[in-house]
Scaffold this active site. Sequence first.
Site, mmCIF file in Angstrom:
data_model
loop_
_atom_site.group_PDB
_atom_site.id
_atom_site.type_symbol
_atom_site.label_atom_id
_atom_site.label_comp_id
_atom_site.label_asym_id
_atom_site.label_seq_id
_atom_site.Cartn_x
_atom_site.Cartn_y
_atom_site.Cartn_z
ATOM 1 N N HIS A 172 0.831 -1.210 0.000
ATOM 2 C CA HIS A 172 0.000 0.000 0.000
ATOM 3 C C HIS A 172 0.861 1.254 0.000
ATOM 4 O O HIS A 172 2.016 1.205 0.435
ATOM 5 C CB HIS A 172 -0.864 0.049 1.280
ATOM 6 C CG HIS A 172 -1.953 -0.963 1.342
ATOM 7 N ND1 HIS A 172 -2.106 -1.825 2.402
ATOM 8 C CD2 HIS A 172 -2.961 -1.251 0.477
ATOM 9 C CE1 HIS A 172 -3.164 -2.600 2.191
ATOM 10 N NE2 HIS A 172 -3.690 -2.276 1.030
ATOM 11 N N CYS A 256 -2.762 0.698 9.888
ATOM 12 C CA CYS A 256 -3.798 -0.254 9.430
ATOM 13 C C CYS A 256 -4.774 -0.668 10.517
ATOM 14 O O CYS A 256 -5.857 -1.160 10.223
ATOM 15 C CB CYS A 256 -3.191 -1.557 8.930
ATOM 16 S SG CYS A 256 -1.571 -1.490 8.280
HETATM 17 C C1 LIG Z 1 -0.923 0.400 5.273
HETATM 18 N N1 LIG Z 1 -1.159 -1.024 5.342
HETATM 19 C C2 LIG Z 1 -0.016 -1.820 5.297
HETATM 20 C C3 LIG Z 1 -2.475 -1.485 5.440
HETATM 21 N N2 LIG Z 1 -3.381 -0.656 5.459
HETATM 22 N N3 LIG Z 1 -2.877 -2.773 5.476
HETATM 23 C C4 LIG Z 1 -2.115 -3.941 5.709
HETATM 24 C C5 LIG Z 1 -2.861 -5.185 5.383
HETATM 25 C C6 LIG Z 1 -2.084 -6.453 5.565
HETATM 26 C C7 LIG Z 1 -2.810 -7.689 5.123
HETATM 27 N N4 LIG Z 1 -2.099 -8.857 5.499
HETATM 28 C C8 LIG Z 1 -3.039 -7.698 3.618
HETATM 29 O O1 LIG Z 1 -2.196 -8.214 2.898
HETATM 30 O O2 LIG Z 1 -4.059 -7.214 3.161
#
Ligand SMILES: CN(C)C(=N)NCCC[C@H](N)C(=O)O
Length: 265
Positions: A172, A256
Amino acid sequence: MGEWSGRRAGRLETGTALVRAPGPRLADGIVTHVERRPVDTGLAARQHGAYVDALRAAGWRVRAVAPADRCPDAVFVEDALVVAGDTAVLCRSGALGRRAELEGAERAALDLGLRLSRIKEPGTLDGGDVLQVGDTVYVGRGARTNEEGVCQLAHLMGGRRVVPVATDGTLHLKSVMAALPDGSLIGLPQHVDTSVLPCLRVVPEPSGAHVVRLGPEHLLMAASAPRTAELLAADGWRVTVVDISEFEALEGCVTCLSVLVPGIL
Ligand SMILES: CN(C)C(=N)NCCC[C@H](N)C(=O)O
């Protein structure tokens, strides 16, 4: 929870923080850019508790989003919902397995009295790609968020400047870039198209790019970024540090784990 003290004194800011407790399938969360390692779910629950305590201590009212126990990544609630002013945008993840997380997030937004909009097919958007800085909204375009998703979000942002930022080699935008309360950007320039950004201060460690704005002078960061925390404290920011190792194992970060709704309602 730890503290790095800079010269600025923190003021309490009230607002609501939405969080969702880690579910029983947490260890099965998606990993893309890191090697899978076992996740200690008991430790994760304690770390999540300490994260929530840090939000409360900074003056945020914490509300729990209903569990989505079938969804391993539901704890990363930021990806389900973007709140801008009195509008909540329900996202549509580029990861199919994360689309079932929306129900509780929708309920929570309605309970806060927010107006609800949603990203529709063929658009995809994860909240982790949306970085709001004053009147500007930077939106990462990459693995989870497509051009159509960026355009739909722009339409819903009511006059704010939306800047698409191409990302590369990252989950992201907010995995690699953050804004400090004064609007300045910090992060890892090798993962973003810096030609569309004002200057981006380089952080010395990957998780140094993850910052939650707890208050006008107060930041929340991960214990895995001690050098960045020290630098920012030396600049005068008050930095609270939490250990979120079990969420980092799943490519999560401090942003997150919550959706902050400033006290405008
Ligand atoms: C800014 N970040 C990193 C986030 N908003 N989300 C992380 C999600 C992690 C999850 N295992 C996935 O792969 O979706």
